[in-house]
Design a protein around this motif. Structure first.
Motif, PDB file in Angstrom:
ATOM      1  N   TYR A   1     -18.858   8.338 -18.816  1.00  0.00           N
ATOM      2  CA  TYR A   1     -18.859   9.601 -19.547  1.00  0.00           C
ATOM      3  C   TYR A   1     -17.454  10.185 -19.651  1.00  0.00           C
ATOM      4  N   SER A   2     -16.686  10.025 -18.601  1.00  0.00           N
ATOM      5  CA  SER A   2     -15.323  10.536 -18.573  1.00  0.00           C
ATOM      6  C   SER A   2     -14.562   9.759 -17.513  1.00  0.00           C
ATOM      7  N   GLU A   3     -13.288  10.055 -17.380  1.00  0.00           N
ATOM      8  CA  GLU A   3     -12.454   9.357 -16.404  1.00  0.00           C
ATOM      9  C   GLU A   3     -12.980   9.560 -14.989  1.00  0.00           C
ATOM     10  N   ASN A   4     -13.615  10.728 -14.731  1.00  0.00           N
ATOM     11  CA  ASN A   4     -14.102  11.033 -13.383  1.00  0.00           C
ATOM     12  C   ASN A   4     -15.609  10.885 -13.244  1.00  0.00           C
ATOM     13  N   ASP A   5     -16.251  10.279 -14.221  1.00  0.00           N
ATOM     14  CA  ASP A   5     -17.703  10.104 -14.159  1.00  0.00           C
ATOM     15  C   ASP A   5     -18.008   8.682 -14.620  1.00  0.00           C
ATOM     16  N   PHE A   6     -18.201   7.806 -13.660  1.00  0.00           N
ATOM     17  CA  PHE A   6     -18.282   6.366 -13.934  1.00  0.00           C
ATOM     18  C   PHE A   6     -19.509   5.836 -13.219  1.00  0.00           C
ATOM     19  N   ASN A   7     -20.494   5.358 -13.935  1.00  0.00           N
ATOM     20  CA  ASN A   7     -21.756   4.941 -13.339  1.00  0.00           C
ATOM     21  C   ASN A   7     -22.031   3.473 -13.630  1.00  0.00           C
ATOM     22  N   ILE A   8     -22.433   2.763 -12.571  1.00  0.00           N
ATOM     23  CA  ILE A   8     -22.760   1.340 -12.669  1.00  0.00           C
ATOM     24  C   ILE A   8     -24.248   1.176 -12.380  1.00  0.00           C
ATOM     25  N   ILE A   9     -24.966   0.630 -13.335  1.00  0.00           N
ATOM     26  CA  ILE A   9     -26.400   0.415 -13.177  1.00  0.00           C
ATOM     27  C   ILE A   9     -26.644  -1.073 -13.024  1.00  0.00           C
TER      28      ILE A   9
ATOM     29  N   ASP B   1     -20.905   0.140  -2.086  1.00  0.00           N
ATOM     30  CA  ASP B   1     -21.463   1.031  -3.098  1.00  0.00           C
ATOM     31  C   ASP B   1     -20.453   1.165  -4.237  1.00  0.00           C
ATOM     32  N   LEU B   2     -20.684   0.427  -5.301  1.00  0.00           N
ATOM     33  CA  LEU B   2     -19.711   0.373  -6.388  1.00  0.00           C
ATOM     34  C   LEU B   2     -19.585   1.695  -7.130  1.00  0.00           C
ATOM     35  N   ASN B   3     -20.641   2.507  -7.130  1.00  0.00           N
ATOM     36  CA  ASN B   3     -20.545   3.808  -7.789  1.00  0.00           C
ATOM     37  C   ASN B   3     -19.654   4.760  -7.008  1.00  0.00           C
ATOM     38  N   LEU B   4     -19.798   4.798  -5.684  1.00  0.00           N
ATOM     39  CA  LEU B   4     -18.904   5.627  -4.876  1.00  0.00           C
ATOM     40  C   LEU B   4     -17.466   5.147  -5.027  1.00  0.00           C
TER      41      LEU B   4
ATOM     42  N   SER C   1     -10.292  -1.821 -14.890  1.00  0.00           N
ATOM     43  CA  SER C   1      -9.850  -3.213 -14.943  1.00  0.00           C
ATOM     44  C   SER C   1     -10.605  -4.100 -13.960  1.00  0.00           C
ATOM     45  N   VAL C   2     -11.108  -3.518 -12.871  1.00  0.00           N
ATOM     46  CA  VAL C   2     -11.804  -4.307 -11.843  1.00  0.00           C
ATOM     47  C   VAL C   2     -13.313  -4.260 -12.021  1.00  0.00           C
ATOM     48  N   LEU C   3     -13.856  -3.061 -12.225  1.00  0.00           N
ATOM     49  CA  LEU C   3     -15.313  -2.903 -12.261  1.00  0.00           C
ATOM     50  C   LEU C   3     -15.829  -2.930 -13.696  1.00  0.00           C
ATOM     51  N   ASN C   4     -15.712  -4.061 -14.323  1.00  0.00           N
ATOM     52  CA  ASN C   4     -16.348  -4.242 -15.630  1.00  0.00           C
ATOM     53  C   ASN C   4     -17.494  -5.247 -15.495  1.00  0.00           C
TER      54      ASN C   4
ATOM     55  N   ILE D   1       0.864  -1.174   0.000  1.00  0.00           N
ATOM     56  CA  ILE D   1       0.000   0.000   0.000  1.00  0.00           C
ATOM     57  C   ILE D   1       0.904   1.229   0.000  1.00  0.00           C
ATOM     58  N   ALA D   2       0.790   2.041  -1.027  1.00  0.00           N
ATOM     59  CA  ALA D   2       1.668   3.196  -1.189  1.00  0.00           C
ATOM     60  C   ALA D   2       1.145   4.403  -0.424  1.00  0.00           C
ATOM     61  N   GLU D   3       2.055   5.292  -0.080  1.00  0.00           N
ATOM     62  CA  GLU D   3       1.655   6.560   0.527  1.00  0.00           C
ATOM     63  C   GLU D   3       0.727   7.310  -0.428  1.00  0.00           C
ATOM     64  N   ALA D   4      -0.273   7.954   0.139  1.00  0.00           N
ATOM     65  CA  ALA D   4      -1.211   8.789  -0.609  1.00  0.00           C
ATOM     66  C   ALA D   4      -2.048   8.003  -1.619  1.00  0.00           C
ATOM     67  N   ASP D   5      -2.221   6.689  -1.391  1.00  0.00           N
ATOM     68  CA  ASP D   5      -3.125   5.915  -2.227  1.00  0.00           C
ATOM     69  C   ASP D   5      -4.543   6.016  -1.657  1.00  0.00           C
ATOM     70  N   PHE D   6      -5.529   5.802  -2.504  1.00  0.00           N
ATOM     71  CA  PHE D   6      -6.934   5.763  -2.078  1.00  0.00           C
ATOM     72  C   PHE D   6      -7.469   4.423  -2.570  1.00  0.00           C
ATOM     73  N   ILE D   7      -7.606   3.483  -1.639  1.00  0.00           N
ATOM     74  CA  ILE D   7      -7.978   2.110  -1.973  1.00  0.00           C
ATOM     75  C   ILE D   7      -9.358   1.789  -1.428  1.00  0.00           C
ATOM     76  N   SER D   8     -10.179   1.160  -2.235  1.00  0.00           N
ATOM     77  CA  SER D   8     -11.445   0.616  -1.768  1.00  0.00           C
ATOM     78  C   SER D   8     -11.394  -0.898  -1.828  1.00  0.00           C
ATOM     79  N   LEU D   9     -11.783  -1.535  -0.719  1.00  0.00           N
ATOM     80  CA  LEU D   9     -11.897  -2.987  -0.671  1.00  0.00           C
ATOM     81  C   LEU D   9     -13.341  -3.360  -0.953  1.00  0.00           C
ATOM     82  N   ILE D  10     -13.561  -4.216  -1.929  1.00  0.00           N
ATOM     83  CA  ILE D  10     -14.918  -4.637  -2.272  1.00  0.00           C
ATOM     84  C   ILE D  10     -14.962  -6.160  -2.302  1.00  0.00           C
ATOM     85  N   GLY D  11     -16.180  -6.682  -2.358  1.00  0.00           N
ATOM     86  CA  GLY D  11     -16.381  -8.121  -2.404  1.00  0.00           C
ATOM     87  C   GLY D  11     -17.608  -8.502  -1.607  1.00  0.00           C
TER      88      GLY D  11
END
Length: 265
Positions: free
Chosen positions: A252-260, A205-208, A232-235, A32-42
């Protein structure tokens, strides 16, 4: 970029209970690198919360090691560790009827004088954290008087006031309405990008997760199965395989990712 945490050959298990199979967590290597933002899902019971408890030293591994800044996790004293790691569990509670202000001030424990008195700087840091979590108006209220969502924001404020290098949060938005869910992740993103805090959060919450995380780790049966960015993970294929639901991904963009999520027919 330097690593803040390195995990090697980690093994942990819970004993058999009520006839259930023994749960085992096994991670060969995780950095885990400094200044990383990691979400654990499953799925539930896959080991996400257990991993946070191991990193925060709430529980001890059976085998392997967890190193923080290249030093064994268990070689830090409590005050030293408090400067490095803050932990917000999924279900917070207090046996004693502390006020909101007292709860948040507990985050400054490692910085208090030998006599246990807070400084003016400690007071300002605590006030700022309460304002950021929108709980300053509750400062004099007892923690037991609050709703679940209000209490959750108080304990996150305590973690912020702690000013540690890394913040671990286990489902921080589980008791919150939509407005406050987004507010929490926006604040975590700010702490990460502006203040360079390392963030690890467990979320369903996969969208968050998709819109705020830099890195996503998907766990299953006590093991890391996928580790990468959101694309690579949320497809669709991975979500179908690991969560057993059909989805549509709108990017829509790199910063706008929606999962329905599409209900099964």
């Amino acid at each position: 970029m330097n690593n803040i945490v390195e995990i090697n050959h980690l093994k942990f298990s819970y004993p058999h209970q009520n006839g259930l199979e023994k749960f085992q967590l096994s991670i060969e290597k995780l950095e885990i690198a400094e200044a990383d933002f990691i979400s654990l899902i499953g799925p539930n019971g896959c080991g996400k919360s257990t991993l946070l408890k191991l990193i925060s030293r709430m529980i001890k591994p059976e085998k392997g090691e967890i190193r923080v800044y290249d030093k064994d996790l268990f070689n830090y004293n409590h005050k030293q560790l408090s400067k490095l790691i803050s932990y917000v569990p999924q279900n917070n509670y207090s046996v004693f009827p502390y006020s909101v202000y007292e709860i948040v001030m507990m985050g400054r424990f490692h910085n208090l004088s030998l006599l246990g008195f807070e400084s003016g700087d400690d007071v300002e840091i605590v006030k700022s954290a309460m304002n950021e979590m929108q709980v300053y108006h509750l400062a004099k209220k007892g923690i037991k008087e609050l709703s679940g969502g209000e209490a959750q924001r108080v304990f996150i404020a305590r973690a912020i006031a702690q000013q540690s290098k890394m913040i671990l949060l286990d489902e921080p938005t589980s008791h919150l309405d939509i407005e406050h869910q987004i507010m929490i992740f926006e604040k975590l993103s700010d702490l990460n990008s502006v203040h360079k805090r390392t963030i690890i959060t467990v979320s369903h919450d996969l969208n968050l997760v998709a819109n705020f995380s830099k890195r996503i780790i998907l766990m299953m049966n006590g093991e890391v199965k996928l580790d990468g960015n959101k694309k690579s993970v949320l497809n669709k294929q991975n979500i179908k395989e690991y969560f057993n639901v059909e989805t549509e991904i709108i990017n829509y963009s790199e910063n706008d990712f929606n999962i329905i999520i599409n209900p099964k027919k």
